[in-house]
Design an enzyme around this catalytic site. Structure first.
Site, PDB file in Angstrom:
ATOM      1  N   HIS A   1     -21.191  -8.085  -3.468  1.00 49.79           N
ATOM      2  CA  HIS A   1     -22.159  -7.392  -2.672  1.00 49.79           C
ATOM      3  C   HIS A   1     -22.410  -5.966  -3.017  1.00 49.79           C
ATOM      4  O   HIS A   1     -23.399  -5.293  -2.682  1.00 49.79           O
ATOM      5  CB  HIS A   1     -21.916  -7.504  -1.044  1.00 49.79           C
ATOM      6  CG  HIS A   1     -20.599  -6.940  -0.708  1.00 49.79           C
ATOM      7  ND1 HIS A   1     -19.581  -7.582  -1.068  1.00 49.79           N
ATOM      8  CD2 HIS A   1     -20.131  -5.800  -0.272  1.00 49.79           C
ATOM      9  CE1 HIS A   1     -18.503  -6.778  -0.658  1.00 49.79           C
ATOM     10  NE2 HIS A   1     -18.892  -5.755  -0.011  1.00 49.79           N
TER      11      HIS A   1
ATOM     12  N   GLY B   1      -4.305 -20.321  11.577  1.00 54.64           N
ATOM     13  CA  GLY B   1      -2.995 -19.279  11.228  1.00 54.64           C
ATOM     14  C   GLY B   1      -2.802 -18.217  12.164  1.00 54.64           C
ATOM     15  O   GLY B   1      -3.363 -17.828  12.904  1.00 54.64           O
TER      16      GLY B   1
ATOM     17  N   HIS C   1       0.776  -1.359   0.140  1.00 57.40           N
ATOM     18  CA  HIS C   1       0.084   0.052   0.013  1.00 57.40           C
ATOM     19  C   HIS C   1       0.906   1.164   0.086  1.00 57.40           C
ATOM     20  O   HIS C   1       1.417   1.563   1.135  1.00 57.40           O
ATOM     21  CB  HIS C   1      -0.775   0.081   1.340  1.00 57.40           C
ATOM     22  CG  HIS C   1      -1.993  -0.924   1.230  1.00 57.40           C
ATOM     23  ND1 HIS C   1      -3.069  -0.995   0.680  1.00 57.40           N
ATOM     24  CD2 HIS C   1      -2.209  -2.168   1.996  1.00 57.40           C
ATOM     25  CE1 HIS C   1      -3.726  -1.898   0.704  1.00 57.40           C
ATOM     26  NE2 HIS C   1      -3.076  -2.783   1.693  1.00 57.40           N
TER      27      HIS C   1
ATOM     28  N   HIS D   1      -1.234  -6.636  -5.126  1.00 59.05           N
ATOM     29  CA  HIS D   1      -1.050  -7.913  -4.411  1.00 59.05           C
ATOM     30  C   HIS D   1      -0.437  -8.998  -5.242  1.00 59.05           C
ATOM     31  O   HIS D   1      -0.835  -9.089  -6.470  1.00 59.05           O
ATOM     32  CB  HIS D   1      -2.593  -8.400  -4.126  1.00 59.05           C
ATOM     33  CG  HIS D   1      -2.851  -9.762  -3.794  1.00 59.05           C
ATOM     34  ND1 HIS D   1      -3.548 -10.804  -4.496  1.00 59.05           N
ATOM     35  CD2 HIS D   1      -2.513 -10.401  -2.714  1.00 59.05           C
ATOM     36  CE1 HIS D   1      -3.469 -11.975  -4.005  1.00 59.05           C
ATOM     37  NE2 HIS D   1      -2.928 -11.869  -2.948  1.00 59.05           N
TER      38      HIS D   1
ATOM     39  N   ASN E   1       0.599 -13.481  -4.951  1.00 55.26           N
ATOM     40  CA  ASN E   1       0.643 -14.889  -4.147  1.00 55.26           C
ATOM     41  C   ASN E   1       0.945 -15.786  -4.864  1.00 55.26           C
ATOM     42  O   ASN E   1       0.432 -16.169  -5.925  1.00 55.26           O
ATOM     43  CB  ASN E   1      -0.632 -14.948  -3.513  1.00 55.26           C
ATOM     44  CG  ASN E   1      -0.771 -16.300  -2.769  1.00 55.26           C
ATOM     45  OD1 ASN E   1      -1.047 -17.480  -3.354  1.00 55.26           O
ATOM     46  ND2 ASN E   1      -0.500 -16.325  -1.314  1.00 55.26           N
ATOM     47  N   VAL E   2       1.922 -16.776  -4.654  1.00 57.09           N
ATOM     48  CA  VAL E   2       2.178 -17.874  -5.092  1.00 57.09           C
ATOM     49  C   VAL E   2       2.123 -19.009  -4.217  1.00 57.09           C
ATOM     50  O   VAL E   2       2.844 -18.732  -2.836  1.00 57.09           O
ATOM     51  CB  VAL E   2       3.653 -18.015  -5.983  1.00 57.09           C
ATOM     52  CG1 VAL E   2       3.327 -17.261  -7.157  1.00 57.09           C
ATOM     53  CG2 VAL E   2       4.757 -17.384  -5.095  1.00 57.09           C
ATOM     54  N   ARG E   3       1.754 -20.286  -4.251  1.00 57.89           N
ATOM     55  CA  ARG E   3       1.586 -21.395  -3.196  1.00 57.89           C
ATOM     56  C   ARG E   3       1.433 -22.683  -3.744  1.00 57.89           C
ATOM     57  O   ARG E   3       1.042 -22.877  -4.822  1.00 57.89           O
ATOM     58  CB  ARG E   3       0.447 -20.897  -2.264  1.00 57.89           C
ATOM     59  CG  ARG E   3      -1.101 -21.021  -3.110  1.00 57.89           C
ATOM     60  CD  ARG E   3      -2.029 -20.320  -2.332  1.00 57.89           C
ATOM     61  NE  ARG E   3      -3.141 -20.086  -3.286  1.00 57.89           N
ATOM     62  CZ  ARG E   3      -3.580 -19.321  -4.145  1.00 57.89           C
ATOM     63  NH1 ARG E   3      -2.940 -18.226  -4.290  1.00 57.89           N
ATOM     64  NH2 ARG E   3      -4.642 -19.421  -4.731  1.00 57.89           N
TER      65      ARG E   3
END
Length: 311
Positions: free
Chosen positions: A177, A261, A98, A108, A110-112
Site C-alpha cells: 500500500h 491463537g 526493538h 525479526h 522465525n523458524v516453524r
C-alpha cells in the site's frame, strides 16, 4: 517424522537466544508459560519470553508455541488449497527485538513447522522461517554482515537457496500500500518440503542457529552511539511501518489471529512507541533520507566488498 525432536530443538533455541540477549542487556527476560486445554479451537502450549524497558532492548519477545487445531486457517492453506479443512499441528519460535538506540536495527526471526493431518491421506509436513533486519539509520557494514551470515547458513543446503530466499524476503516484507520495503531484508521461505522432513528440519536448524551470529555483532557495534530526540522521533515514525506490515500483510500474524491463537503472544512483536505523520518525507541530504535512497531497495549485500567498520 519426530515432532518431539523439533519441539526439543525449538525450546533449546529459544533458551540460547534469550540467554545471549540477557548477556547483552544485563536484565532478565520474563517467562510466561501458557496452556490451551483440549476442547477448544486450539490445544497445546507455549512459552513467551519478554523484556521491556531493558538497558539495550526497549522491547523484545522470543516466543515458543506448539498447537494443534481442528481446521487449518485460510492463511496456512493459501498455497495448498487441497488441504483446506484438515486438522493441523504447528510449532515454532518467533522473535522480534526493538532496541532503544535508533542506530541499532530492529530484527525479526522465525523458524516453524506445520503438519496437516488429513483423515484420508498421510500427514503433509512443511517448514518455514527466515530473518530480516529493519534499520532506522543505515550502515553498509551491518547490512553486509547480516546478509553474508544468512547466505552462509543456507550454503550447506544448496547454493541456489540464498538467491531464491533473499528475493522472497525482499518481495514478502514489502508494504504494497506504500510501495516501500519494510527494511533491508534477509532471507524468507515458506511451504518448504524439499528433502522431506529431515531436509526441512535441518534447514530451520541452520537458520535458527545463525541468528545470534547475524545480529549480536551489530548490536555490540552500535549500541554505544549517542542519539537525541531527532533520532528517536524518526525511529518512532519508521516503527509505524513495522506496525502496518504486521497488521495488514504478515501471514504469521494472520494465522495466529485466524486460528484463535493467544493475542498477547501474537502482538508482542509491536514496538512500544510509534508515530505517524501525514504525508511526511525526510529532507534531502540527511541521514534519514539516505535510509530511503540507499537502503530501502534491494541490493546484493552479501556480495558487496566489506566497507569500513564504522560505515
Amino acid at each position: 517424522m519426530s515432532t518431539q525432536a523439533v519441539r526439543d530443538y525449538l525450546l533449546d533455541l529459544q533458551q540460547r537466544i534469550v540467554s545471549a540477549l540477557e548477556g547483552v542487556d544485563g536484565n532478565a527476560f520474563l517467562g510466561d508459560g501458557w496452556t490451551r486445554e483440549p476442547g477448544g479451537r486450539l490445544e497445546g502450549d507455549g512459552l513467551s519470553r519478554l523484556i521491556e524497558g531493558g538497558a539495550v532492548f526497549e522491547r523484545g519477545g522470543v516466543n515458543f508455541s506448539h498447537v494443534k487445531g481442528r481446521v487449518l486457517p485460510p492463511s496456512a492453506t493459501q498455497h495448498r488449497p487441497e488441504l483446506a479443512g484438515a486438522p493441523f499441528e504447528a510449532m515454532g519460535v518467533s522473535l522480534v527485538i526493538h532496541p532503544h538506540n535508533p542506530f541499532v536495527p530492529t530484527v525479526h526471526m522465525n523458524v516453524r513447522m506445520f503438519a496437516a493431518l488429513p483423515a484420508d491421506a498421510p500427514a503433509v509436513t512443511w517448514f518455514g522461517g527466515g530473518m530480516d533486519l529493519t534499520p532506522y539509520y543505515g550502515y553498509e557494514r551491518d547490512a553486509q554482515h547480516f546478509h553474508r551470515t544468512c547466505r552462509d547458513a543456507l550454503l550447506p543446503h544448496g547454493a541456489d537457496l540464498h538467491p531464491k530466499f533473499k528475493t522472497w524476503c525482499d518481495d514478502y516484507f514489502f508494504l504494497k500500500h506504500r510501495q516501500e520495503p519494510r527494511g533491508i531484508g534477509g532471507i524468507f521461505f515458506d511451504d518448504y518440503a524439499d528433502g522431506g522432513f529431515d531436509g526441512g528440519f535441518a534447514l530451520i536448524r541452520s537458520v535458527g542457529d545463525a541468528f545470534l551470529a547475524a545480529y549480536l555483532p551489530i548490536v555490540e557495534r552500535r549500541q554505544g552511539y549517542a542519539y537525541g530526540e531527532r533520532e528517536r522521533d524518526f525511529q518512532a515514525y519508521r516503527r509505524g511501518r513495522y506496525v502496518e506490515f504486521n497488521l495488514v500483510w504478515d501471514r504469521g500474524t494472520l494465522f495466529g489471529l485466524q486460528s484463535g491463537g493467544r493475542t498477547e503472544s501474537i502482538l508482542m512483536s509491536m514496538p512500544p512507541q510509534v508515530k505517524w505523520r501525514y504525508d511526511w518525507a525526510p529532507e534531502a541530504g540527511t541521514p534519514e533520507a539516505r535510509l530511503y535512497s540507499d537502503f530501502l531497495r534491494p541490493r546484493d549485500w552479501a556480495d558487496e566488498t566489506p566497507t569500513a567498520l564504522w560505515l
